[in-house]
Design a protein around this motif. Sequence first.
Motif, PDB file in Angstrom:
ATOM      1  N   CYS A 151      47.961  52.543 -14.016  1.00  0.00           N
ATOM      2  CA  CYS A 151      48.456  52.228 -15.353  1.00  0.00           C
ATOM      3  C   CYS A 151      48.531  50.733 -15.549  1.00  0.00           C
ATOM      4  O   CYS A 151      48.888  49.998 -14.641  1.00  0.00           O
ATOM      5  CB  CYS A 151      49.878  52.772 -15.547  1.00  0.00           C
ATOM      6  SG  CYS A 151      50.003  54.538 -15.688  1.00  0.00           S
ATOM      7  N   SER A 152      48.191  50.283 -16.752  1.00  0.00           N
ATOM      8  CA  SER A 152      48.647  48.951 -17.128  1.00  0.00           C
ATOM      9  C   SER A 152      49.261  49.127 -18.505  1.00  0.00           C
ATOM     10  O   SER A 152      48.564  49.410 -19.466  1.00  0.00           O
ATOM     11  CB  SER A 152      47.495  47.955 -17.077  1.00  0.00           C
ATOM     12  OG  SER A 152      46.842  47.880 -18.290  1.00  0.00           O
ATOM     13  N   GLY A 153      50.559  49.031 -18.516  1.00  0.00           N
ATOM     14  CA  GLY A 153      51.285  49.292 -19.763  1.00  0.00           C
ATOM     15  C   GLY A 153      51.127  50.740 -20.177  1.00  0.00           C
ATOM     16  O   GLY A 153      51.512  51.652 -19.456  1.00  0.00           O
ATOM     17  N   PHE A 154      50.492  50.954 -21.321  1.00  0.00           N
ATOM     18  CA  PHE A 154      50.315  52.313 -21.833  1.00  0.00           C
ATOM     19  C   PHE A 154      48.912  52.837 -21.567  1.00  0.00           C
ATOM     20  O   PHE A 154      48.603  53.964 -21.920  1.00  0.00           O
ATOM     21  CB  PHE A 154      50.614  52.345 -23.341  1.00  0.00           C
ATOM     22  CG  PHE A 154      52.044  52.043 -23.651  1.00  0.00           C
ATOM     23  CD1 PHE A 154      52.970  53.067 -23.796  1.00  0.00           C
ATOM     24  CD2 PHE A 154      52.480  50.729 -23.790  1.00  0.00           C
ATOM     25  CE1 PHE A 154      54.302  52.776 -24.067  1.00  0.00           C
ATOM     26  CE2 PHE A 154      53.810  50.439 -24.054  1.00  0.00           C
ATOM     27  CZ  PHE A 154      54.728  51.462 -24.191  1.00  0.00           C
ATOM     28  N   MET A 155      48.073  52.011 -20.915  1.00  0.00           N
ATOM     29  CA  MET A 155      46.669  52.355 -20.725  1.00  0.00           C
ATOM     30  C   MET A 155      46.388  52.831 -19.305  1.00  0.00           C
ATOM     31  O   MET A 155      47.015  52.388 -18.349  1.00  0.00           O
ATOM     32  CB  MET A 155      45.777  51.131 -21.020  1.00  0.00           C
ATOM     33  CG  MET A 155      45.957  50.548 -22.409  1.00  0.00           C
ATOM     34  SD  MET A 155      45.528  51.740 -23.699  1.00  0.00           S
ATOM     35  CE  MET A 155      43.758  51.792 -23.467  1.00  0.00           C
ATOM     36  N   SER A 156      45.418  53.728 -19.186  1.00  0.00           N
ATOM     37  CA  SER A 156      44.930  54.135 -17.881  1.00  0.00           C
ATOM     38  C   SER A 156      43.422  54.286 -17.940  1.00  0.00           C
ATOM     39  O   SER A 156      42.875  54.670 -18.972  1.00  0.00           O
ATOM     40  CB  SER A 156      45.554  55.460 -17.458  1.00  0.00           C
ATOM     41  OG  SER A 156      45.018  55.875 -16.226  1.00  0.00           O
ATOM     42  N   ASN A 157      42.773  53.943 -16.848  1.00  0.00           N
ATOM     43  CA  ASN A 157      41.336  54.156 -16.758  1.00  0.00           C
ATOM     44  C   ASN A 157      41.014  55.521 -16.157  1.00  0.00           C
ATOM     45  O   ASN A 157      39.855  55.849 -15.972  1.00  0.00           O
ATOM     46  CB  ASN A 157      40.694  53.060 -15.887  1.00  0.00           C
ATOM     47  CG  ASN A 157      40.359  51.824 -16.715  1.00  0.00           C
ATOM     48  OD1 ASN A 157      40.294  51.891 -17.943  1.00  0.00           O
ATOM     49  ND2 ASN A 157      40.137  50.710 -16.037  1.00  0.00           N
ATOM     50  N   LEU A 158      42.031  56.285 -15.830  1.00  0.00           N
ATOM     51  CA  LEU A 158      41.825  57.593 -15.218  1.00  0.00           C
ATOM     52  C   LEU A 158      41.759  58.658 -16.306  1.00  0.00           C
ATOM     53  O   LEU A 158      42.703  58.802 -17.091  1.00  0.00           O
ATOM     54  CB  LEU A 158      42.971  57.917 -14.255  1.00  0.00           C
ATOM     55  CG  LEU A 158      43.210  56.936 -13.118  1.00  0.00           C
ATOM     56  CD1 LEU A 158      44.548  57.214 -12.458  1.00  0.00           C
ATOM     57  CD2 LEU A 158      42.090  57.035 -12.096  1.00  0.00           C
TER      58      LEU A 158
END
Length: 272
Positions: free
Chosen positions: A56-63
Amino acid sequence: MGFFSLTLMSILMCAFLPPSSQDPNDQSCLTNLFQSMHVPDHNLVNWTEPNLANPCSGFMSNLTGATCNNGRIYKLSLSNLSLYGSISPYISNCTSLQSLDLSNNALTGPIPTEFQYLINLAILDLSSNHLSGTIPPSLTMCMFLNIIDLHNNSLTGPIPPQLGSLVRLSVFDVSDNKLSGVIPTSLVDRPGNLPGFNATSYSGNEDLYGYPLGPMKSRSGLPVLLIVGIGLGSGLISLVLSFVVTCVWLKVTDQKLAAEHQGKINELMPEY
Ligand SMILES: *[C@@H]1O[C@H](CO)[C@@H](O)[C@H](O)[C@H]1NC(C)=O
Ligand SMILES: *[C@@H]1O[C@H](CO)[C@@H](O)[C@H](O)[C@H]1NC(C)=O
Ligand SMILES: *[C@@H]1O[C@H](CO)[C@@H](O)[C@H](O)[C@H]1NC(C)=O
Ligand SMILES: *[C@@H]1O[C@H](CO)[C@@H](O)[C@H](O)[C@H]1NC(C)=O
Ligand SMILES: *[C@@H]1O[C@H](CO)[C@@H](O)[C@H](O)[C@H]1NC(C)=O
Ligand SMILES: *[C@@H]1O[C@H](CO)[C@@H](O)[C@H](O)[C@H]1NC(C)=O
């Protein structure tokens, strides 16, 4: 003065720290989950090591399927991805998880008791898999559970009566499993006049019985009282029958003996 400057300093430090100060628990959770499940090619291609190390970075995920809130995984939606293998007990390390959807896959093995540590969990959907074993009673530790959908699996054993104490539970579906025993009254007469769950929640479990389903059934599908009745009846009939047969046999042998005896007497008797 010293206190204020210290506070100011720590606020500044926090502001300048990279936002991706990753939670080691989420990393452990997702890495172990990914390893315990078998993922067919082209599903979850971006569940790669760098992405798992930085979920996670903040509210985002690359998964794919992961949603974050303030740097923590709060939702996992991995429905219909042909996943097989088992659910890792390390799932419990995703401590901010509020919604877990692993439905419509081919997952096997038990529902880990470690789910009890997911104290923020509100939605649990494990429906349409091949999960076996019992429903862990410790699921009641997840006191915010709103939805428990376990339908269409191979779960065995009784429904834990403890689940009746989940006051937020509004959807409960354990239909089409191999559950057995009586439906707990705690899920029928729920606390605070909460509505009980209807037969749709329980159907398709051959050995489950009691309201809102019918009374206990045997393997042949006949009510148990009828079976007992038939048993007693046939017992009585066979008793009477064997008595009659014995009597007839005794009578016959008696007559035979008498006849033989007569014959012997006849043989002994000199002929004139
Ligand atoms: C993750 O879960 C395992 C098993 O429940 C536990 O032993 C471990 O302490 C947890 N935390 C981390 C960071 O791995
Ligand atoms: C996703 O991956 C890209 C490219 O590797 C990277 O620049 C970005 O920071 C990542 N985002 C998150 C939320 O990890
Ligand atoms: C990888 O992750 C991004 C961000 O969630 C998503 O938009 C994309 O569809 C994913 N790629 C694949 C191939 O699944
Ligand atoms: C599951 O995915 C397949 C293709 O991968 C699709 O055809 C099917 O409609 C999906 N089913 C559901 C219930 O989403
Ligand atoms: C039950 O689950 C299996 C395995 O996921 C799936 O193939 C099947 O379509 C499901 N049946 C129903 C009626 O949903
Ligand atoms: C059972 O309850 C569900 C959800 O509350 C509802 O959708 C369904 O129509 C009900 N079924 C019967 C037979 O009452």
